[in-house]
Design a protein around this motif. Structure first.
Motif, mmCIF file in Angstrom:
data_model
loop_
_atom_site.group_PDB
_atom_site.id
_atom_site.type_symbol
_atom_site.label_atom_id
_atom_site.label_comp_id
_atom_site.label_asym_id
_atom_site.label_seq_id
_atom_site.Cartn_x
_atom_site.Cartn_y
_atom_site.Cartn_z
ATOM 1 N N VAL A 55 0.839 -1.203 0.000
ATOM 2 C CA VAL A 55 0.000 0.000 0.000
ATOM 3 C C VAL A 55 0.871 1.249 0.000
ATOM 4 O O VAL A 55 0.645 2.192 -0.770
ATOM 5 N N SER A 56 1.881 1.269 0.851
ATOM 6 C CA SER A 56 2.790 2.409 0.922
ATOM 7 C C SER A 56 3.497 2.624 -0.414
ATOM 8 O O SER A 56 3.639 3.759 -0.882
ATOM 9 N N GLY A 57 3.931 1.541 -1.027
ATOM 10 C CA GLY A 57 4.592 1.628 -2.327
ATOM 11 C C GLY A 57 3.664 2.174 -3.400
ATOM 12 O O GLY A 57 4.087 2.945 -4.271
ATOM 13 N N LEU A 58 2.405 1.801 -3.342
ATOM 14 C CA LEU A 58 1.426 2.317 -4.302
ATOM 15 C C LEU A 58 1.217 3.818 -4.107
ATOM 16 O O LEU A 58 1.185 4.580 -5.076
ATOM 17 N N VAL A 59 1.108 4.238 -2.855
ATOM 18 C CA VAL A 59 0.989 5.673 -2.559
ATOM 19 C C VAL A 59 2.212 6.414 -3.106
ATOM 20 O O VAL A 59 2.087 7.455 -3.764
ATOM 21 N N GLY A 60 3.392 5.876 -2.854
ATOM 22 C CA GLY A 60 4.627 6.493 -3.327
ATOM 23 C C GLY A 60 4.702 6.543 -4.848
ATOM 24 O O GLY A 60 5.149 7.545 -5.421
ATOM 25 N N THR A 61 4.261 5.490 -5.509
ATOM 26 C CA THR A 61 4.297 5.447 -6.972
ATOM 27 C C THR A 61 3.364 6.487 -7.572
ATOM 28 O O THR A 61 3.735 7.213 -8.505
ATOM 29 N N VAL A 62 2.155 6.592 -7.028
ATOM 30 C CA VAL A 62 1.208 7.601 -7.515
ATOM 31 C C VAL A 62 1.769 9.004 -7.266
ATOM 32 O O VAL A 62 1.724 9.870 -8.146
#
Length: 183
Positions: free
Chosen positions: A86-93
């Protein structure tokens, strides 16, 4: 009067993953304001890694307490992995917005900073100049692709492998098996 139910493993991990993502974004913005070359440094990567590890362990131990004081290794791993995904997805966006909307010149600046840091490191280890030049030429063509939308997406999916490794490690600190009773 209804008693409050403890959060499920998934909902707790998603909530803490969102928090960790926001912490990551905050760190990135703070370092961006201070020094773009610092964003591309090993020091910043190490600091980010320490913050991630500490927060994953903290959140896992907190969840373990909410779940009754015990959490087997597999569940501790799941909790950490979901948080990181989830954190990685937030960071990617965020990085997509950062690199393509907020500061479209940032990928060029980061590419140059990464290349400068690499050249400095290779020189420090007495790597021959022709090898340094070859490495930098390769980086000048490969690095910009990492900042493209496709590169960011691919980076996220490659990151899932590393997230799993981090979750395996942090689960060692989070797990607490139920006591074994003998009759």
């Amino acid at each position: 009067m209804e008693s409050e139910q403890p959060a499920t493993l998934t909902s707790n991990a998603i909530r803490h993953g969102l928090i960790l993502g926001l912490i990551s974004v905050g760190l990135q913005v703070a370092v961006y304001v201070v020094s773009i070359p610092l964003m591309a440094s090993i020091k910043f990567a190490f600091l980010s890694f320490i913050v991630y590890m500490a927060y994953i362990i903290y959140a896992g131990i907190t969840y373990r307490g909410e779940a009754g004081g015990t959490l087997v290794y597999g569940k501790a791993f799941q909790h950490g992995f979901i948080m990181l995904a989830v954190s990685g997805l937030v960071g990617t966006v965020f990085n997509f917005l950062f690199y393509h909307v907020i500061d479209p010149d940032l990928p060029k600046k980061l590419t140059q900073a990464i290349m400068d840091n690499t050249e400095e490191l290779l020189t420090m280890f007495n790597v021959p100049q022709d090898s340094i030049d070859q490495t930098l030429d390769s980086m000048s063509t490969d690095l910009p692709d990492q900042f493209s939308p496709g590169g960011l997406g691919l980076g996220y999916f490659k990151g899932l492998f590393y997230f799993a490794i981090v979750a395996l490690i942090t689960a060692l600190f989070v797990k607490k098996n139920p006591p074994v009773t003998t009759i």
